[in-house]
Design an enzyme around this catalytic site. Sequence first.
Site, PDB file in Angstrom:
ATOM      1  N   TYR A 286       0.475  -0.659   1.549  1.00 49.04           N
ATOM      2  CA  TYR A 286      -1.148  -0.299   1.407  1.00 49.04           C
ATOM      3  C   TYR A 286      -1.862  -1.712   1.980  1.00 49.04           C
ATOM      4  O   TYR A 286      -1.377  -2.715   1.649  1.00 49.04           O
ATOM      5  CB  TYR A 286      -1.566  -0.107   0.110  1.00 49.04           C
TER       6      TYR A 286
ATOM      7  N   TRP B 195      -5.111  -3.068   5.020  1.00 50.74           N
ATOM      8  CA  TRP B 195      -5.926  -2.717   6.170  1.00 50.74           C
ATOM      9  C   TRP B 195      -5.295  -2.818   7.701  1.00 50.74           C
ATOM     10  O   TRP B 195      -5.970  -2.231   8.400  1.00 50.74           O
ATOM     11  CB  TRP B 195      -7.248  -3.316   5.952  1.00 50.74           C
TER      12      TRP B 195
END
Length: 765
Positions: free
Chosen positions: A109, A111
């Site tokens: 996980y 960005w």
Amino acid sequence: MSEQRFPSLSHWGAFTAVVENGRLVRCEPFAKDPSPSAIIDSMPEMVHSPLRIKRPAIREGWLKHRDTTQRGRDRYIEVSWDEALKLVAEELQRVRATAGDAAIFGGSYGWSSAGRLHHARTQTHRFLNAGGGFTSQAGNYSWGSAQFFLPHVIGSYAPVTGRVTDWNSILDHTRLMVAFGGLPVRNTQITSGGAGQHLLPSWLERAQQRNIEFVVISPNRADIPDGLRARWIPIRPHTDTAMMLALMHTLLVEGLADRDFLTRCCVGFEVLEPYLLGESDGCVKHAAWASQLCGVEVSTIISLAREMAGTRSFITCAWSLQRAHRGEQPYWASIALAATLGQIGLPGGGFAFGHASMNGVGNPRMSNLPAPEMASGRNPANSVIPVARIADMLLKPGQSFQFNGKEGVYPDIRLVYWAGGNPYHHHQDLNRFERAWQKPETVIVHDSWWTATVRRADIVLPATTTLERNDVGGSSRDRFVLAMHQALPPQAQARNDFDIYQELASRLGFESRFTEDKNERQWLEQIYGGVERAWREQGLAMPDFNAFWEQGYVESPEPAERFVLFEDFCADPEQHPLKTPSGKIELFSNTIAGFGYADMRGHPEWSPPQEWLGAPQAKRYPLHLLTFQPPDKLHGQFDPSQPSRRHKKNGRQQVYLSAQDARARGLKTDDAVVLFNDRGQCLGSLVVSEDLMPGTAAMPTGAWFDPQGETLERHGNPNVLTLDIPTSTLTQGTSAQTTLVDIRKWEGELPRVEVFDLPPGVAVA
Ligand SMILES: Nc1nc2c(c(=O)[nH]1)N[C@H]1C(S)=C(S)[C@@H](COP(=O)(O)OP(=O)(O)OC[C@H]3O[C@@H](n4cnc5c(=O)[nH]c(N)nc54)[C@H](O)[C@@H]3O)O[C@H]1N2
Ligand SMILES: Nc1nc2c(c(=O)[nH]1)N[C@H]1C(S)=C(S)[C@@H](COP(=O)(O)OP(=O)(O)OC[C@H]3O[C@@H](n4cnc5c(=O)[nH]c(N)nc54)[C@H](O)[C@@H]3O)O[C@H]1N2
Ligand SMILES: [Mo]
């Protein structure tokens, strides 16, 4: 050499990269962006930072005897790419053969980059899928609770992604905008995938010119952006639900509830009404009841309810409200409140989420125009955990968990593979997470910088930054598709994540399955082609790839029609049903009630979160700590840069406290302080704030985790204090905002922050 210029893009906006003599010297904002983000100014420093990972590196203890306990404390040995990739390939093969595909955790996980081809997380998933599958993560830390909750109530989670009543509709029709969590413009620097335009400042300016009234309900007045005339209603954190219920109660007893709307468009008001009136539980949800909990004056609640009913009003809730224990409740209650007002589906009325949580929410944009996308393929291992349950998974293999009405079992993870995320930024209760992180046999991380997570990896692989490769990016909240030209050669020995995976796939015998026999250029043409086809189907003239690449961007026209959330449904619920079981807005959900979870009833309710100012623990830890998004960067990215360091004092992250709380503790601005609770302690530098409601403290996230000894964090990473429990059994989201602490002056010498030094064993040049 003369100056060279390259169009590029980041999550914080589009820009032109200016390169001289092989160095990025500055980033100029995209000409069409009216309010570019200053975060682009950190890029030259960071791209050439001494903290770049220059060569592959292996942790010594792991290399010599497969140690798992010294992560974060060990030396590194720099090795050749060949040696590093050989070890990675062997480890993947070994774990797949001995423990099965689900023993590889590749949720990864985070960005990553705005470019969609080189999006590290997508490539990680593609690679692990092609190799046999892995354990993945469902949802996100941003609005992960709403994602699994809203479909039960309104049939979709689209409104939390930004597809809400647009600003043109608000400008023309809204008279009163009520913002729970406020409208902090700092957060709208960012959008996932990157945007050509930052528009919230101009929407707010125009709203102001039209005399739209703003009411900001937040513990922090700083959630009112500079220049916006707004009424501030301070509220205790996590008590918005109580206030919303009381607003509904007022509407009800004053005959202001829209009963026609409640019967035509909703189900379940017959259960909610007796709850509001206290008939079902003996507790009337009147303003005086709520006032005790939320700290808002009785008269303020009552007059706001009347005002909202008397004009075209619009309710927006920040995503932060659902990033909390029982975070589903304020969302459910805000929908119920909007339904009671009966303005859902009317221009400028109803509800929305996240108007200042991310750039582009409510931005008018033609529907059915996809943003650039890259698929990650199918996961043959069919193993997934809720994203924020990672520490539970590592600590409790084999234990079952509930998630959205289904049971799952935590797999026994042997290998963690992370590229494009930073769990030592994003996860809660980092001291607990440190223990969980010792469980896997092997941890592999790609990143561009020596972040806290990289420093806890066994095998470290240096990745290029966005500027060192070609890509295509864009956001579904913005009208632009943007070309990202390679501006620099890969720095030191960095490689693209895609190339690393291609080489590994080749060693493991599935190169074609991973690459589909396409190179970077062919992939970019394919990604652009997907957008091009869809846009052409909508009748838009689209340049071919070469023309797009040359021009640097394409822009879709502003839509002719205004978008009003649920307009069709509310006009004719039978013809345009929602995708809920009843086809209507569910103020009582049989599905949710049917799950029988102890922590969630079938309708919105006030039920105190585990930590808040009314909790028993507040006697020991009397401050509610809000950890907001950092104004000067995206999460932990660019924390070592000068703009980020300017928001620190003596190298520590600043923490805000009200004058009253500061006085009570004998603290003043610039004092070195320690924030503490039973989970940990972190250092900070105090700022006395006139904006914060007494009883609350606020500290941005993003300082790189820098522990000393067992529990002290030296730098100001608030995630050593936050609570690692799920929002609810139903959605299993993060409860990052649910944290009680106390603060005292730091006595003695300040320990040196060491996280910006290279780890031992890593050569400087
Ligand atoms: N207490 C508290 N905690 C929170 C929150 C909160 O409100 N309070 N918010 C949460 C939220 S909403 C989120 S979204 C998360 C964010 O958490 P993350 O997304 O994990 O945080 P980032 O620092 O953005 O991490 C991205 C990492 O990817 C790396 N990276 C970027 N590009 C590339 C690339 O091309 N290749 C590779 N290999 N790596 C790359 C960056 O250097 C960086 O280290 O944090 C969550 N944590
Ligand atoms: N500059 C910058 N912008 C960002 C990011 C970043 O890292 N940097 N991260 C991006 C990401 S990934 C995300 S998900 C979004 C997150 O967007 P949000 O979740 O909206 O952002 P936050 O800053 O966590 O919270 C907004 C405000 O909510 C208020 N608040 C917190 N708890 C409560 C409560 O219980 N009640 C009320 N009424 N108010 C409360 C706080 O005062 C806080 O300032 O931001 C995005 N934007
Ligand atoms: Mo997020």
